[in-house]
Scaffold this motif. Structure first.
Motif, short mmCIF file in Angstrom:
data_model
loop_
_atom_site.label_atom_id
_atom_site.label_comp_id
_atom_site.label_asym_id
_atom_site.label_seq_id
_atom_site.Cartn_x
_atom_site.Cartn_y
_atom_site.Cartn_z
N THR A 44 90.49 36.04 124.05
CA THR A 44 90.40 34.81 123.25
C THR A 44 91.37 33.71 123.64
N TYR A 45 92.26 33.94 124.61
CA TYR A 45 93.33 32.99 124.91
C TYR A 45 92.95 32.12 126.11
N PHE A 46 92.98 30.79 125.91
CA PHE A 46 92.64 29.83 126.96
C PHE A 46 93.82 28.90 127.19
N ASP A 47 94.16 28.69 128.47
CA ASP A 47 95.35 27.92 128.83
C ASP A 47 94.97 26.76 129.73
N THR A 48 95.22 25.53 129.25
CA THR A 48 94.97 24.35 130.05
C THR A 48 96.22 23.48 130.02
N ALA A 49 96.12 22.23 130.52
CA ALA A 49 97.27 21.32 130.51
C ALA A 49 96.78 19.90 130.79
N TRP A 50 97.52 18.94 130.28
CA TRP A 50 97.22 17.54 130.57
C TRP A 50 97.20 17.30 132.08
N ALA A 51 98.06 17.99 132.82
CA ALA A 51 98.20 17.75 134.26
C ALA A 51 97.12 18.43 135.10
N TYR A 52 96.28 19.27 134.50
CA TYR A 52 95.23 19.95 135.24
C TYR A 52 94.00 19.04 135.28
N PHE A 72 88.98 31.40 118.97
CA PHE A 72 89.78 31.39 120.20
C PHE A 72 91.12 30.75 119.95
N GLN A 73 92.09 31.02 120.86
CA GLN A 73 93.38 30.33 120.87
C GLN A 73 93.41 29.41 122.08
N LEU A 74 93.85 28.18 121.86
CA LEU A 74 93.91 27.20 122.94
C LEU A 74 95.35 26.73 123.13
N ALA A 75 95.80 26.78 124.38
CA ALA A 75 97.13 26.29 124.75
C ALA A 75 97.00 25.12 125.70
N THR A 76 97.83 24.11 125.52
CA THR A 76 97.93 23.04 126.51
C THR A 76 99.39 22.60 126.60
N LYS A 77 99.67 21.63 127.48
CA LYS A 77 101.06 21.35 127.84
C LYS A 77 101.32 19.86 128.01
N ASN A 78 102.58 19.49 127.82
CA ASN A 78 103.03 18.12 128.00
C ASN A 78 103.98 18.04 129.18
N ALA A 79 103.60 17.27 130.19
CA ALA A 79 104.42 17.12 131.41
C ALA A 79 105.08 15.75 131.41
N ALA A 80 106.09 15.59 130.56
CA ALA A 80 106.72 14.28 130.38
C ALA A 80 107.39 13.76 131.65
N TRP A 81 107.60 14.63 132.62
CA TRP A 81 108.26 14.22 133.87
C TRP A 81 107.29 13.63 134.88
N ILE A 82 105.99 13.60 134.54
CA ILE A 82 104.99 13.01 135.43
C ILE A 82 104.59 11.64 134.90
N GLU A 83 104.92 10.59 135.62
CA GLU A 83 104.43 9.24 135.34
C GLU A 83 104.79 8.73 133.95
N CYS A 84 105.88 9.21 133.38
CA CYS A 84 106.30 8.77 132.05
C CYS A 84 107.62 8.00 132.15
N LYS A 85 107.57 6.71 131.88
CA LYS A 85 108.78 5.89 131.90
C LYS A 85 109.35 5.71 130.49
N THR A 86 108.53 5.94 129.48
CA THR A 86 108.97 5.79 128.10
C THR A 86 108.51 6.98 127.27
N ARG A 87 109.07 7.09 126.06
CA ARG A 87 108.66 8.14 125.13
C ARG A 87 107.18 7.99 124.78
N ASP A 88 106.73 6.76 124.62
CA ASP A 88 105.33 6.53 124.28
C ASP A 88 104.40 7.03 125.38
N ASP A 89 104.85 6.92 126.64
CA ASP A 89 104.05 7.45 127.75
C ASP A 89 103.87 8.96 127.59
N ALA A 90 104.96 9.64 127.25
CA ALA A 90 104.91 11.09 127.09
C ALA A 90 104.04 11.48 125.90
N LEU A 91 104.18 10.76 124.80
CA LEU A 91 103.37 11.07 123.62
C LEU A 91 101.90 10.74 123.87
#
Length: 374
Positions: A44-52, A72-91
């Motif tokens: 039941t566990y699925f793993d994705t990411a914003w960067a994929y 199901f369980q869904l996991a995703t991720k935040n890659a604030a170190w990619i193309e983020c100059k501000t907090r709003d970019d990361a959010l």
């Protein structure tokens, strides 16, 4: 323990199948079949990411829109170190993930690839506190992070952030005693802090599914019916405190093989552990570039060099000695995909700061250039 109701195999959605002749288009129909068989087997566990690239949209089409959310369980991720100059970019990545998956909430949300300079970005943008707020709203069920660095830094992060509920670590038999990855040491730090572990790269980007012949022979001599990939998966799943073991499955064949060895998982016997130890020792004798084709390096390379394609070709030549075949792979995977070659590297080092495997990329690209670009 967190995840006690989750079976030991997780569907990693980083390397989804692509339509033949259209490498940029995910084969959604095949992904749907893979999702169906995965769930039918009780996983039941699925793993994705914003960067994929394209993965979160594929999750929506193949999973979220076709099954009840509680199944199901869904996991995703935040890659604030990619193309983020501000907090709003990361959010914006978080907002994008909610939109693209259509999931409504995330069972597991991860700060993506902490380690080295990447860790500071999440601190500077105060993302820990923001996502704890989202957890209180019910948008995130469990908050944790994935990690690609050394045990000392992991110790520091877990000491500063006891609110992390779990850690996702790269663990496989090839990296267990590696001085670069330090899988065992990182695992022991996580367990010391009482954090359950999600395992990524158990087959090391597919490399342990098709290891060198001398390694494969050790496994086949021990049990001709078991695939090399199944040995790698079971090594990871045998560890205590593991929520699930992610496998980045790229087609139905891989899905079925993984299900067959993990559906009725049982602990390794002492004899099987000796087989894996022997295979690990044999593998360590072969000097290949430990690239997993995650392509984090490519995201920061100012010259758009085909780094992972270059290393794949170099490893093919190292392992099999067929220059014509390796050169053909190099030309297709690098220039053939619109990338620049290793000979055009300006040695800025940006790639090395992003590499989870701590590869000396500039040195290895010199080898590639000497081998294939002369």
């Amino acid at each position: 323990m967190l995840g006690d109701n989750i079976k030991k195999l997780g569907f990693g959605l980083m390397r989804l199948p692509r339509i033949a002749g259209k490498d940029d288009v995910i084969d959604i129909e095949q992904v749907k079949q893979m999702v169906d068989e995965f769930l039918a087997a009780g996983f039941t566990y699925f793993d994705t990411a914003w960067a994929y690239d394209g993965s979160e949209e594929a999750v929506r089409q193949a999973l979220v829109e076709r099954y009840p959310r509680e199944k199901f369980q869904l996991a995703t991720k935040n890659a604030a170190w990619i193309e983020c100059k501000t907090r709003d970019d990361a959010l914006g990545q978080y907002t994008s993930s909610l939109h693209d998956t259509g999931a409504g909430y995330f069972d597991f949300y991860l700060l993506h690839n902490l380690g080295n300079t990447r860790t500071k970005v999440f601190e500077d943008f105060d993302l820990w506190n923001y996502f704890l707020g989202e957890k209180e709203k019910g948008k995130i069920k469990h908050l944790g992070f994935s990690f690609h660095a050394g045990p000392e830094e992991l110790e520091d992060i877990l000491t500063k952030h006891p609110e992390a509920e779990f850690v996702q670590l790269q663990i496989n038999y090839a990296d267990w005693e590696s001085s670069a990855i330090q899988s065992r040491a990182c695992y022991e730090v996580a367990r010391k802090h009482g954090k359950p572990v999600i395992i990524m790269e158990p087959v090391k980007g597919g490399n342990l599914a098709t290891p060198p012949d001398s390694v494969a022979k050790i496994f086949k001599d021990a049990d001709p019916e078991l695939s090399c990939a199944s040995w790698a998966l079971r090594f990871a799943a045998d560890l205590d405190g593991v929520i699930t073991v992610l496998s980045g499955m790229s087609n139905l064949e891989q899905m079925r093989d993984n299900i067959s060895c993990m559906k009725d998982f049982s602990r390794l016997t002492p004899e099987q552990k000796k087989v894996i130890a022997a295979a690990s020792e044999e593998l360590a004798r072969i000097p290949v570039v430990p690239c997993t084709t995650c392509n984090y390096c490519a995201k920061v390379c100012p010259m758009d060099i085909g780094i992972s394609g270059s290393f794949g070709a170099l490893n093919m030549y190292t392992l099999y000695g067929n220059y014509k075949l390796a050169k053909g792979r190099h030309d297709w995977d690098v220039a053939g995909q619109g990338h620049k070659t290793a000979s055009e590297c300006i040695k800025c080092g940006a790639c090395e700061s992003a590499c989870p495997q701590h590869i000396n990329i500039r040195d290895e690209l010199e080898r590639v250039a000497e081998t294939f670009c002369a």
